[in-house]
Motif scaffolding. Structure first.
Motif, PDB file in Angstrom:
ATOM      1  N   ALA A 256       0.862  -1.189   0.000  1.00 22.22           N
ATOM      2  CA  ALA A 256       0.000   0.000   0.000  1.00 22.22           C
ATOM      3  C   ALA A 256       0.896   1.237   0.000  1.00 22.22           C
ATOM      4  O   ALA A 256       1.995   1.229   0.560  1.00 22.22           O
ATOM      5  N   LYS A 257       0.429   2.284  -0.643  1.00 23.84           N
ATOM      6  CA  LYS A 257       1.272   3.472  -0.802  1.00 23.84           C
ATOM      7  C   LYS A 257       1.762   4.009   0.536  1.00 23.84           C
ATOM      8  O   LYS A 257       2.874   4.538   0.640  1.00 23.84           O
ATOM      9  N   ARG A 258       0.969   3.847   1.579  1.00 24.61           N
ATOM     10  CA  ARG A 258       1.359   4.371   2.888  1.00 24.61           C
ATOM     11  C   ARG A 258       2.514   3.591   3.514  1.00 24.61           C
ATOM     12  O   ARG A 258       3.069   4.018   4.543  1.00 24.61           O
ATOM     13  N   HIS A 259       2.866   2.457   2.912  1.00 22.18           N
ATOM     14  CA  HIS A 259       3.929   1.623   3.478  1.00 22.18           C
ATOM     15  C   HIS A 259       5.168   1.556   2.587  1.00 22.18           C
ATOM     16  O   HIS A 259       6.123   0.839   2.912  1.00 22.18           O
ATOM     17  N   GLU A 260       5.170   2.275   1.492  1.00 24.11           N
ATOM     18  CA  GLU A 260       6.274   2.174   0.535  1.00 24.11           C
ATOM     19  C   GLU A 260       7.610   2.641   1.110  1.00 24.11           C
ATOM     20  O   GLU A 260       8.670   2.240   0.624  1.00 24.11           O
ATOM     21  N   HIS A 261       7.580   3.485   2.134  1.00 24.41           N
ATOM     22  CA  HIS A 261       8.814   4.054   2.685  1.00 24.41           C
ATOM     23  C   HIS A 261       9.480   3.152   3.725  1.00 24.41           C
ATOM     24  O   HIS A 261      10.604   3.453   4.176  1.00 24.41           O
ATOM     25  N   LEU A 262       8.827   2.064   4.111  1.00 19.49           N
ATOM     26  CA  LEU A 262       9.312   1.260   5.241  1.00 19.49           C
ATOM     27  C   LEU A 262      10.436   0.293   4.827  1.00 19.49           C
ATOM     28  O   LEU A 262      10.535  -0.109   3.678  1.00 19.49           O
ATOM     29  N   PHE A 263      11.257  -0.056   5.816  1.00 20.61           N
ATOM     30  CA  PHE A 263      12.261  -1.133   5.704  1.00 20.61           C
ATOM     31  C   PHE A 263      13.269  -0.873   4.584  1.00 20.61           C
ATOM     32  O   PHE A 263      13.728  -1.810   3.918  1.00 20.61           O
ATOM     33  N   LYS A 264      13.672   0.365   4.387  1.00 18.03           N
ATOM     34  CA  LYS A 264      14.559   0.699   3.270  1.00 18.03           C
ATOM     35  C   LYS A 264      15.903  -0.029   3.340  1.00 18.03           C
ATOM     36  O   LYS A 264      16.504  -0.340   2.323  1.00 18.03           O
ATOM     37  N   ALA A 301      15.535  -6.520  -2.679  1.00  9.98           N
ATOM     38  CA  ALA A 301      14.408  -5.649  -3.017  1.00  9.98           C
ATOM     39  C   ALA A 301      13.085  -6.395  -2.856  1.00  9.98           C
ATOM     40  O   ALA A 301      12.092  -5.839  -2.369  1.00  9.98           O
ATOM     41  N   THR A 302      13.063  -7.662  -3.280  1.00 14.56           N
ATOM     42  CA  THR A 302      11.850  -8.473  -3.115  1.00 14.56           C
ATOM     43  C   THR A 302      11.555  -8.701  -1.640  1.00 14.56           C
ATOM     44  O   THR A 302      10.394  -8.655  -1.202  1.00 14.56           O
ATOM     45  N   LEU A 307       7.938  -7.528   3.037  1.00 16.43           N
ATOM     46  CA  LEU A 307       7.671  -6.960   4.361  1.00 16.43           C
ATOM     47  C   LEU A 307       6.701  -5.790   4.266  1.00 16.43           C
ATOM     48  O   LEU A 307       5.784  -5.653   5.086  1.00 16.43           O
ATOM     49  N   GLN A 308       6.897  -4.932   3.266  1.00 21.55           N
ATOM     50  CA  GLN A 308       6.004  -3.779   3.089  1.00 21.55           C
ATOM     51  C   GLN A 308       4.576  -4.226   2.790  1.00 21.55           C
ATOM     52  O   GLN A 308       3.611  -3.680   3.327  1.00 21.55           O
ATOM     53  N   SER A 309       4.423  -5.245   1.932  1.00 22.03           N
ATOM     54  CA  SER A 309       3.080  -5.691   1.549  1.00 22.03           C
ATOM     55  C   SER A 309       2.331  -6.315   2.715  1.00 22.03           C
ATOM     56  O   SER A 309       1.095  -6.333   2.734  1.00 22.03           O
ATOM     57  N   LEU A 310       3.058  -6.816   3.715  1.00 18.87           N
ATOM     58  CA  LEU A 310       2.420  -7.437   4.872  1.00 18.87           C
ATOM     59  C   LEU A 310       1.912  -6.417   5.891  1.00 18.87           C
ATOM     60  O   LEU A 310       1.166  -6.781   6.809  1.00 18.87           O
ATOM     61  N   GLN A 311       2.305  -5.160   5.758  1.00 16.14           N
ATOM     62  CA  GLN A 311       1.901  -4.173   6.762  1.00 16.14           C
ATOM     63  C   GLN A 311       0.396  -3.924   6.740  1.00 16.14           C
ATOM     64  O   GLN A 311      -0.225  -3.690   7.788  1.00 16.14           O
TER      65      GLN A 311
END
Length: 579
Positions: A256-264, A301-302, A307-311
C-alpha cells in the motif's frame, strides 16, 4: 556419525507385504483425541456451552525462516503475545493448491490428489471435479450449525466461469478473489456470493478485504448464538502474477502506498544456506550457479517488498480483532494466523519460490489464541496443515472422523484434556510437479520427491528420495540449514528404517498416517502376550524412531523394500513409486 542408545529385543522377520496384510485399521492406535466434547470435560473451567467461533488469517507464501513475523507488531500484540506459536509447524506439500486443500480436508496430497496449481492435476477445477467439498471441515462444521464465511484467495483457478461456493460455505458470505486478478494488489477481482464480479481498480486489495471483513463480522454479530468459521485470506506477501502473451510473469508484491517508505535498509537474512559457496545438493540444484550481485540486490528488493506488503495485513489483524471485541465475539473465538507454504529467497542458490522439502519452504507460521490457550508461549509440538481440521473439530467439541490423516494439535494449555500422549514425530513431505523460480523463466522437470521428517527428543531429521534416484539426508540438530548431505556417511541400519517409514507414509490413509509405526510393528492381544514373553518386532513399545532403532530389529528392517520412483512424473501415480 550420530549415535543412538539401543534396547535389546530379539528380531522377528516379516516381508513388507506381510506387514501390510497383517495390519488392521481396527487394531490401530485409537484417535488419541477422542470425540468427547470439551464442554463435558471436568478439567476445563474455561469451556462454555456455546460453541466457539473460528477466525483464520491465511496469508499467501509467507516465510517463517526469513523472520517476516518479527516485522508485524500488531500480529505480535494481538495474536503472538495473546496465544501460542508452534515452531515445528509444516506444510506437507510446498505449493499453494495442495497445501490449502490439505488444510481444509485433513488429507495428505497423495489422498486428495490436488498436486499442482493448474489443470489437469491441480487448481479449483480439479478440486471441484473430485467433489472434495462434500466431506471436509466446512461441511462438518456446517452440519453442526456453523456459519462458514470466506473472503480473499481460496485456491488457484477460481474464475469468472467457475466461481460457485464450494459445499460448506454460506453462499451469502463467499467472496473469493477471481483469476486472472487474484495476485494483483491494485486491481483485484472478487466474486460476490455466486453473483456479479467486482473489480476494484486503484484500491488496495488488503484494504478491500479489511472493509468487507468488518461488514461480515457485523452481520455475524446479529446472531451471536450461531457459531461461525471466518477465513480472511489476503494474497500478501505473494508476488504479483501477470498472464501475458509471452507467458506468466512474476513481479515483486506491491505495498500500500502508505507503506512504501518502510524497511529501506532491510536485506534477506544471510543464513548459512544463503547462496552457499559449496552446493551439496541433488543434480538440478547442484548445477545452479552462485547468485551474482545483481541477483542478490533483486532478492533484497523483493524481501523489502514482501515486508512492506504485509503491513496492511498487520493493520487488518488489529482492525478485525478490535471489531470482534467491540461486537462481544472475542471471548468465544479461536484466532489462527498461518499461511499456505513457505518461501525461499537466495537459499541453496535458488532465486525465489517454493516447492522443495527444505525448511525455508515447509516450516511455516502457525499461531493460535483463544479460550484455554497459553499466552505468549512457543511450543515445539510437531504439527502440519493436515492436523488443522481435527484441531478445529476438537475445540468445537465435535466428533473427529477416523479417516483424517492427522490428529489434533495440542493447542490447549491444559494438556490433560488430550488423554494419552499423541505420536506426532513423523510425517511425509511430497511433491510431483516442476520446480520453478519466480522472477525467472527457469523450470526443472526432476523435482519429484518424497521426504520423511522426524522430529523427536534429541533428533530432527530430513530424509528425501528423488525421482532421479538421488538421496538426501540431514541431521537438523547439527545442521539446521541443511548444508551437508550426509546420506553417504550414514549407517545402512538407520537408512533402512527411514525407507521403511517412507514406504508406509507414501500411501498411508487415516490411522496409518497418524501412527505409521503401528504398520511396521503391529500389535494385538496375542502379540502383546508374546512380546512380554519373548520380545519381537510386534512390540507395542515401538512408537518412535528411538524405539525402532533397537539393534535387534536390524535384520527385519534390512529385509524390507527400499523406496524409489520409476521415473520423474509431474503428477501422482502410486504405480510409479516402487517398493
Amino acid at each position: 556419525m550420530k549415535s543412538y542408545s539401543l534396547f535389546v529385543l530379539p528380531a522377528v522377520l516379516l516381508s513388507f507385504s506381510q506387514i501390510i496384510a497383517a495390519y488392521s485399521p481396527s487394531e490401530s492406535a485409537q484417535d488419541p483425541l477422542g470425540t468427547v466434547p470439551f464442554v463435558n470435560n471436568r478439567h476445563g473451567s474455561y469451556y462454555s456451552k456455546q460453541k466457539p467461533n473460528f477466525l483464520v488469517f491465511l496469508t499467501d507464501d509467507q516465510d517463517r525462516r526469513m523472520n517476516s513475523l518479527d516485522h508485524l507488531p500488531l500480529v505480535k500484540k494481538y495474536i503472538r503475545d495473546q496465544g501460542t506459536e508452534f515452531t515445528n509447524y509444516y506444510t506437507t506439500t510446498a505449493m499453494c493448491c495442495p497445501s490449502r486443500v490439505s488444510l481444509w480436508s485433513g488429507q495428505f496430497a497423495h489422498n486428495h490428489n490436488v498436486t499442482d496449481e493448474s489443470p489437469p492435476h491441480g487448481s479449483y477445477t480439479k478440486f471441484v471435479s473430485q467433489k472434495l467439498d462434500q466431506n471436509w471441515l466446512p461441511t462438518w462444521l456446517q452440519q453442526s450449525g456453523y456459519s462458514n464465511n470466506y473472503i480473499g484467495k481460496f485456491i488457484n483457478g477460481v474464475s469468472p466461469t467457475l466461481k460457485q461456493a464450494p459445499k460448506g460455505f454460506d453462499r451469502d458470505h463467499w467472496e473469493p478473489l477471481v483469476a486472472p486478478n487474484i495476485y494483483t494488489f491494485y486491481s483485484p477481482i472478487f466474486a460476490t456470493n455466486n453473483g456479479p464480479l467486482e473489480k476494484h481498480d486503484g484500491v488496495y486489495q488488503t484494504d478491500i478485504i479489511s472493509d468487507k471483513s468488518i461488514q461480515i463480522l457485523d452481520g455475524l454479530a446479529q446472531n451471536k448464538s450461531n457459531p461461525f468459521l471466518f477465513v480472511i485470506s489476503p494474497t500478501a506477501p505473494h508476488d504479483e502474477v501477470w498472464v501475458t502473451p509471452d507467458g506468466v510473469k512474476f513481479t515483486p508484491p506491491v505495498p500500500a502506498k502508505r507503506h512504501e517508505h518502510l524497511f529501506k535498509g532491510a536485506k534477506a537474512p544471510r543464513d548459512p544456506s544463503f547462496n552457499p559457496a559449496k552446493q551439496d545438493k541433488v543434480s538440478w540444484l547442484k548445477d545452479l550457479p552462485r547468485l551474482n550481485s545483481t541477483q542478490i540486490d533483486q532478492i533484497d528488493a523483493t524481501y523489502r517488498a514482501r515486508l512492506q506488503s504485509l503491513q496492511a495485513t498487520d493493520e487488518l489483524v488489529e482492525r478485525v480483532i478490535k471489531r470482534l471485541e467491540h461486537n462481544g465475539q472475542l471471548e468465544h473465538t479461536y484466532i489462527v494466523y498461518t499461511t499456505d507454504n513457505g518461501y525461499h529467497l537466495g537459499t541453496h542458490r535458488m532465486f525465489a519460490g517454493k516447492q522443495t522439502a527444505y525448511e525455508e519452504d515447509t516450516n511455516i507460521p502457525f499461531i493460535i489464541r483463544g479460550p484455554g490457550i497459553a499466552k505468549n508461549k512457543k511450543s515445539n509440538a510437531v504439527a502440519t496443515h493436515t492436523h488443522f481440521p481435527a484441531t478445529v473439530l476438537k475445540l468445537a467439541g465435535l466428533p473427529v472422523p477416523d479417516s483424517l490423516d492427522a490428529h489434533s494439535i495440542p493447542v490447549l494449555e491444559d494438556i490433560t484434556v488430550y488423554g494419552k500422549d499423541q505420536s506426532s514425530e513423523a510425517f511425509a513431505v511430497e511433491f510431483w510437479s516442476q520446480a520453478f523460480m519466480e522472477n525467472t523463466t527457469a523450470k526443472f522437470d526432476t523435482n519429484t520427491y518424497k521426504s520423511v521428517r522426524l522430529i523427536g527428543k534429541g533428533y530432527n531429521l530430513l530424509y528425501t528420495v528423488w525421482c532421479t534416484g538421488e538421496h538426501e539426508y540431514y541431521d537438523l540438530v547439527k545442521d539446521p540449514f541443511q548444508i551437508k548431505n550426509i546420506y553417504e556417511d550414514t549407517k545402512a541400519s538407520l537408512l533402512n528404517r527411514l525407507d521403511a517409514l517412507l514406504n508406509v507414509l507414501r500411501t498411508c490413509k487415516g490411522p496409518t498416517c497418524r501412527d505409521p509405526w503401528s504398520v511396521l510393528h503391529p500389535s494385538n492381544k496375542k502379540n502383546e502376550i508374546e512380546d512380554n514373553r519373548h520380545g519381537g518386532h510386534h512390540s507395542r513399545g515401538v512408537k518412535s524412531l528411538q524405539d525402532a532403532l533397537n539393534k535387534e530389529f536390524d535384520k527385519y528392517y534390512a529385509s524390507l523394500p527400499k523406496f524409489g520412483f520409476k521415473s520423474c512424473l509431474q503428477y501422482y501415480d502410486a504405480e510409479n513409486e516402487l517398493t
